[in-house]
Design a protein around this motif. Sequence first.
Motif, PDB file in Angstrom:
ATOM      1  N   GLY A 191       0.836  -1.236  -0.061  1.00  0.00           N
ATOM      2  CA  GLY A 191       0.023  -0.043  -0.020  1.00  0.00           C
ATOM      3  C   GLY A 191       0.618   1.212   0.038  1.00  0.00           C
ATOM      4  O   GLY A 191       0.522   2.172   0.840  1.00  0.00           O
ATOM      5  N   CYS A 192       1.841   1.387  -0.904  1.00  0.00           N
ATOM      6  CA  CYS A 192       2.654   2.492  -1.021  1.00  0.00           C
ATOM      7  C   CYS A 192       2.190   3.441  -1.965  1.00  0.00           C
ATOM      8  O   CYS A 192       3.106   4.469  -2.467  1.00  0.00           O
ATOM      9  N   ASP A 193       0.990   3.542  -2.405  1.00  0.00           N
ATOM     10  CA  ASP A 193       0.640   4.474  -3.548  1.00  0.00           C
ATOM     11  C   ASP A 193       0.601   5.895  -2.960  1.00  0.00           C
ATOM     12  O   ASP A 193       0.492   6.875  -3.601  1.00  0.00           O
ATOM     13  N   GLY A 208       0.662   5.639 -10.554  1.00  0.00           N
ATOM     14  CA  GLY A 208       0.001   6.831  -9.606  1.00  0.00           C
ATOM     15  C   GLY A 208       0.943   7.493  -9.032  1.00  0.00           C
ATOM     16  O   GLY A 208       2.325   7.362  -9.153  1.00  0.00           O
ATOM     17  N   TYR A 209       0.562   8.371  -8.093  1.00  0.00           N
ATOM     18  CA  TYR A 209       1.099   9.416  -7.270  1.00  0.00           C
ATOM     19  C   TYR A 209       2.522   8.577  -6.680  1.00  0.00           C
ATOM     20  O   TYR A 209       3.621   9.272  -6.806  1.00  0.00           O
ATOM     21  N   GLY A 210       2.225   7.675  -5.698  1.00  0.00           N
ATOM     22  CA  GLY A 210       3.190   7.171  -4.807  1.00  0.00           C
ATOM     23  C   GLY A 210       4.484   6.519  -5.694  1.00  0.00           C
ATOM     24  O   GLY A 210       5.557   6.610  -5.387  1.00  0.00           O
ATOM     25  N   ALA A 211       3.840   5.966  -6.716  1.00  0.00           N
ATOM     26  CA  ALA A 211       5.184   5.089  -7.673  1.00  0.00           C
ATOM     27  C   ALA A 211       5.901   6.046  -8.501  1.00  0.00           C
ATOM     28  O   ALA A 211       7.089   6.035  -8.470  1.00  0.00           O
ATOM     29  N   ASN A 212       5.128   7.101  -8.754  1.00  0.00           N
ATOM     30  CA  ASN A 212       5.854   8.357  -9.681  1.00  0.00           C
ATOM     31  C   ASN A 212       6.923   8.866  -8.829  1.00  0.00           C
ATOM     32  O   ASN A 212       7.854   9.271  -9.070  1.00  0.00           O
TER      33      ASN A 212
END
Length: 330
Positions: free
Chosen positions: A38-40, A67-71
């Motif tokens: 859940g690192c998004d 998404g935001y977290g991965a980017n």
Amino acid sequence: MYEFLLLIVTVAFLMYKFVEQGGYKKCGPSGKSVLITGCDSGIGLSMAITAEKLGFHVIATCLDLKGYGANYMQQNNPNIFLVQMDVTKPAEIENVLQTVNENLQNTQTALWALINNAGVLVYGHFDWQLDYQIESQVQVNFLGILRVTKAFLPLIRRAKGRIINITSANGNWCLPGLSVYCGTKHAVEGFSNTLRIEMRPWNIKVILINPGNLPGSTRILSAQAQHAEAMKNHFDEEQKQMYGEYFDLFQHHLQTNFAAPNLNRDQPLNDARLNKMLESSLLLENPRPYYADIDLGFRMFMLVTKFLPTYYGDRLILKMWGDHVEYKLI
């Protein structure tokens, strides 16, 4: 005589606090990997960044690799290994297990810690919530933890590592509108407390972290408006008459006090107390079984409601919640 007894009590208390804090003896992060679900965004993203800063090799799972977290991690923490995983899908978990095994071999690290962070929160009384909203919380918040822990436990066992499950104040204390969410967090705490005993012979630590009141600093309520609309659209006439004004005040209170003000902000959550709890959980040789960031006032209120006879404790909670949402519940 009394001075001697006071000295004994003081020494015993200090020894208890020393043991509770794990004796402060630390393990090194070298050769160790940490897997976080859940690192998004929010807490998961924050913990991934913190764990890397502590020197661990971090494997971060996201629901959306675009998404935001991965980017953010790709741009700012390129050494974090990103994997797509939905904790509600056993096939994906098995695929990720194979990927993680390969990554551990490539990095010559052992899986020191699994952090079960992925979570879903839908605010609303039990009879408001639709089946998919209820099932989503149960699948992600509880069954997801069981599935992921089951899959990665052999790797944790080899490293004599630790399993860290993210809970909340709602793991043992509840407010109206959180019946399903509280049920899942109660389940997580019951599972963790029992697993901790079961894993003791293998020197695997099982730890609960309660990060405190952070919904307004994360994206966990980003879909609350859509959830509320879906609930209201399915009200029958009786529910409309019974809940109409209260429902609107309830949702307004959430959006005003808990919704993140800017879901597109560039900087992830950086909470010093959460970082400290994570550091202790990962590095102390004998970490505490439970870490919590709850202010003293809230702790006292929780104790009062628990020690009161149930009838009066429930009335007090209803009175407090009604005052918050500006609606007379009792």
